[in-house]
Design a protein around this motif. Sequence first.
Motif, mmCIF file in Angstrom:
data_model
loop_
_atom_site.group_PDB
_atom_site.id
_atom_site.type_symbol
_atom_site.label_atom_id
_atom_site.label_comp_id
_atom_site.label_asym_id
_atom_site.label_seq_id
_atom_site.Cartn_x
_atom_site.Cartn_y
_atom_site.Cartn_z
ATOM 1 N N LEU A 38 0.812 -1.222 0.000
ATOM 2 C CA LEU A 38 0.000 0.000 0.000
ATOM 3 C C LEU A 38 0.844 1.271 0.000
ATOM 4 C CD1 LEU A 38 -2.725 -1.148 2.568
ATOM 5 C CD2 LEU A 38 -2.952 -0.975 0.091
ATOM 6 N N GLY A 39 2.125 1.145 0.316
ATOM 7 C CA GLY A 39 3.014 2.303 0.311
ATOM 8 C C GLY A 39 2.750 3.255 1.454
ATOM 9 N N PHE A 40 2.726 2.708 2.695
ATOM 10 C CA PHE A 40 2.538 3.524 3.884
ATOM 11 C C PHE A 40 3.866 3.648 4.634
ATOM 12 C CE2 PHE A 40 -2.059 1.847 4.019
ATOM 13 C CZ PHE A 40 -2.503 2.890 3.217
ATOM 14 N N PRO A 41 4.672 4.670 4.376
ATOM 15 C CA PRO A 41 5.983 4.805 5.040
ATOM 16 C C PRO A 41 5.868 4.810 6.559
ATOM 17 C CG PRO A 41 5.807 6.345 3.212
ATOM 18 C CD PRO A 41 4.444 5.767 3.418
ATOM 19 N N LYS A 42 4.861 5.450 7.091
ATOM 20 C CA LYS A 42 4.713 5.527 8.541
ATOM 21 C C LYS A 42 4.478 4.140 9.143
ATOM 22 C CE LYS A 42 2.108 7.883 12.173
ATOM 23 N NZ LYS A 42 1.027 8.850 12.481
ATOM 24 N N ARG A 43 3.653 3.320 8.478
ATOM 25 C CA ARG A 43 3.374 1.979 8.988
ATOM 26 C C ARG A 43 4.565 1.055 8.765
ATOM 27 N NH1 ARG A 43 0.219 4.358 12.078
ATOM 28 N NH2 ARG A 43 -1.535 5.367 11.042
ATOM 29 N N ILE A 44 5.288 1.244 7.650
ATOM 30 C CA ILE A 44 6.503 0.448 7.413
ATOM 31 C C ILE A 44 7.515 0.743 8.509
ATOM 32 C CG2 ILE A 44 8.458 0.097 5.856
ATOM 33 C CD1 ILE A 44 6.560 0.709 3.521
ATOM 34 N N ASN A 45 7.589 1.994 8.904
ATOM 35 C CA ASN A 45 8.507 2.387 9.992
ATOM 36 C C ASN A 45 8.120 1.679 11.296
ATOM 37 O OD1 ASN A 45 8.690 4.553 12.445
ATOM 38 N ND2 ASN A 45 10.532 4.618 11.180
ATOM 39 N N GLU A 46 6.831 1.629 11.597
ATOM 40 C CA GLU A 46 6.366 0.980 12.824
ATOM 41 C C GLU A 46 6.613 -0.530 12.765
ATOM 42 O OE1 GLU A 46 2.307 2.132 13.047
ATOM 43 O OE2 GLU A 46 2.731 4.204 13.647
ATOM 44 N N VAL A 47 6.387 -1.134 11.599
ATOM 45 C CA VAL A 47 6.637 -2.578 11.435
ATOM 46 C C VAL A 47 8.120 -2.876 11.597
ATOM 47 C CG1 VAL A 47 6.574 -4.511 9.837
ATOM 48 C CG2 VAL A 47 4.627 -2.969 9.984
ATOM 49 N N ALA A 48 8.987 -2.021 11.019
ATOM 50 C CA ALA A 48 10.437 -2.213 11.127
ATOM 51 C C ALA A 48 10.873 -2.144 12.583
ATOM 52 C CB ALA A 48 11.169 -1.165 10.290
ATOM 53 N N ARG A 49 10.293 -1.220 13.329
ATOM 54 C CA ARG A 49 10.628 -1.113 14.756
ATOM 55 C C ARG A 49 10.192 -2.360 15.512
ATOM 56 N NH1 ARG A 49 8.893 3.539 15.423
ATOM 57 N NH2 ARG A 49 6.791 3.106 16.201
ATOM 58 N N LEU A 50 8.995 -2.856 15.176
ATOM 59 C CA LEU A 50 8.493 -4.068 15.827
ATOM 60 C C LEU A 50 9.377 -5.263 15.491
ATOM 61 C CD1 LEU A 50 6.405 -5.713 17.404
ATOM 62 C CD2 LEU A 50 5.013 -5.816 15.312
ATOM 63 N N LEU A 51 9.731 -5.408 14.209
ATOM 64 C CA LEU A 51 10.590 -6.525 13.808
ATOM 65 C C LEU A 51 11.972 -6.402 14.443
ATOM 66 C CD1 LEU A 51 9.629 -6.853 10.030
ATOM 67 C CD2 LEU A 51 9.216 -8.549 11.841
ATOM 68 N N LYS A 52 12.480 -5.207 14.548
ATOM 69 C CA LYS A 52 13.786 -4.998 15.194
ATOM 70 C C LYS A 52 13.732 -5.515 16.624
ATOM 71 C CE LYS A 52 14.469 -1.176 17.108
ATOM 72 N NZ LYS A 52 14.594 0.250 17.425
ATOM 73 N N GLU A 53 12.676 -5.174 17.337
ATOM 74 C CA GLU A 53 12.556 -5.609 18.736
ATOM 75 C C GLU A 53 12.384 -7.136 18.817
ATOM 76 O OE1 GLU A 53 9.239 -3.335 20.081
ATOM 77 O OE2 GLU A 53 10.358 -1.436 20.200
ATOM 78 N N LEU A 54 11.658 -7.689 17.872
ATOM 79 C CA LEU A 54 11.464 -9.147 17.872
ATOM 80 C C LEU A 54 12.776 -9.877 17.577
ATOM 81 C CD1 LEU A 54 8.044 -9.386 15.973
ATOM 82 C CD2 LEU A 54 8.450 -9.826 18.412
ATOM 83 N N TYR A 55 13.568 -9.381 16.624
ATOM 84 C CA TYR A 55 14.858 -10.007 16.315
ATOM 85 C C TYR A 55 15.810 -9.878 17.494
ATOM 86 C CZ TYR A 55 13.765 -10.858 11.379
ATOM 87 O OH TYR A 55 13.231 -11.342 10.216
ATOM 88 N N LEU A 56 15.710 -8.764 18.207
ATOM 89 C CA LEU A 56 16.594 -8.606 19.373
ATOM 90 C C LEU A 56 16.265 -9.616 20.466
ATOM 91 C CD1 LEU A 56 16.808 -4.691 19.664
ATOM 92 C CD2 LEU A 56 18.654 -6.274 19.039
ATOM 93 N N THR A 57 14.983 -9.976 20.571
ATOM 94 C CA THR A 57 14.629 -10.986 21.587
ATOM 95 C C THR A 57 15.247 -12.338 21.268
ATOM 96 O OG1 THR A 57 12.597 -11.549 20.396
ATOM 97 C CG2 THR A 57 12.434 -9.849 22.113
#
Length: 207
Positions: A38-57
Amino acid sequence: AEGIVLAHIDLGQNLKAQGKIDEAFGHAFKAESLAADLGFPKRINEVARLLKELYLTKSDFQNAFSQLSREIVMRDSLVKQKNQESVLRQSFAYEQEKKDAIATEQLKRKNQQRNAFIGGFILMLGLAGVSYRSYRIKKKDNSIITTQKEEVEKKNEEIMASITYAKKLQTAVLPPDKVVKEFFADSFLLYLPRDIVSGDFYWMESA
C-alpha cells in the motif's frame, strides 16, 4: 486497508509482550507485506521497529540491524515527506495569500471605480441641476424683460398719442398766417418747435 495494517502491528506488539514471539513475527510479517504493497511509510517504519525488537529478543543482531536501518530510512523518508508537505503547505499558503491580495486589490479597484462613477454621476446631476436652475432664472428674467419692454412700448405709444393730440390743440390755438398778414402785411412767421409740441407759441389780439 491501513486499519488492517495497524491491527496486525497491535497484535504483534501484544503477542511480543506476552512472550509469544513466533506468533508476533507472523503478524509483523503480514503488516510488513500489506504496508509495503500500500506504500505507507509511517506503517513500514512501525513494522520495522516491531521486527527490530522481535529479532533482538532472539539475539538476531544482523536482522535487527537490518530492520533498524530500514526504520531509520523510513523515519528519514517520513521527515522528508513532512518537510515536503510543510513546503507545499507554505507554498499553498503563499499562493493563497497572493490570490487573496490580488482579489483584495481588484476589489479595491472596483470600489474605487464604482466610487468614481458615483461621484461623477452626482457631479453631473449637480451640474445639470445648476444649469437647469440657471435656465429657469434666465427664462424668468427674459420673461420679465419682455413684459417690461411691452409695458414701456405701450407707455411710449400712449405718450406719443398724447403729444400728437397736444400738437393738434396747439395748432388749433395758433392764429393762421392770413390773419397775421391782415394786420402785418410785410411780415413772416418763424415757428419751429424743437420736438412735436413747442413750449412757447405766438398769439395776437386785435383791439
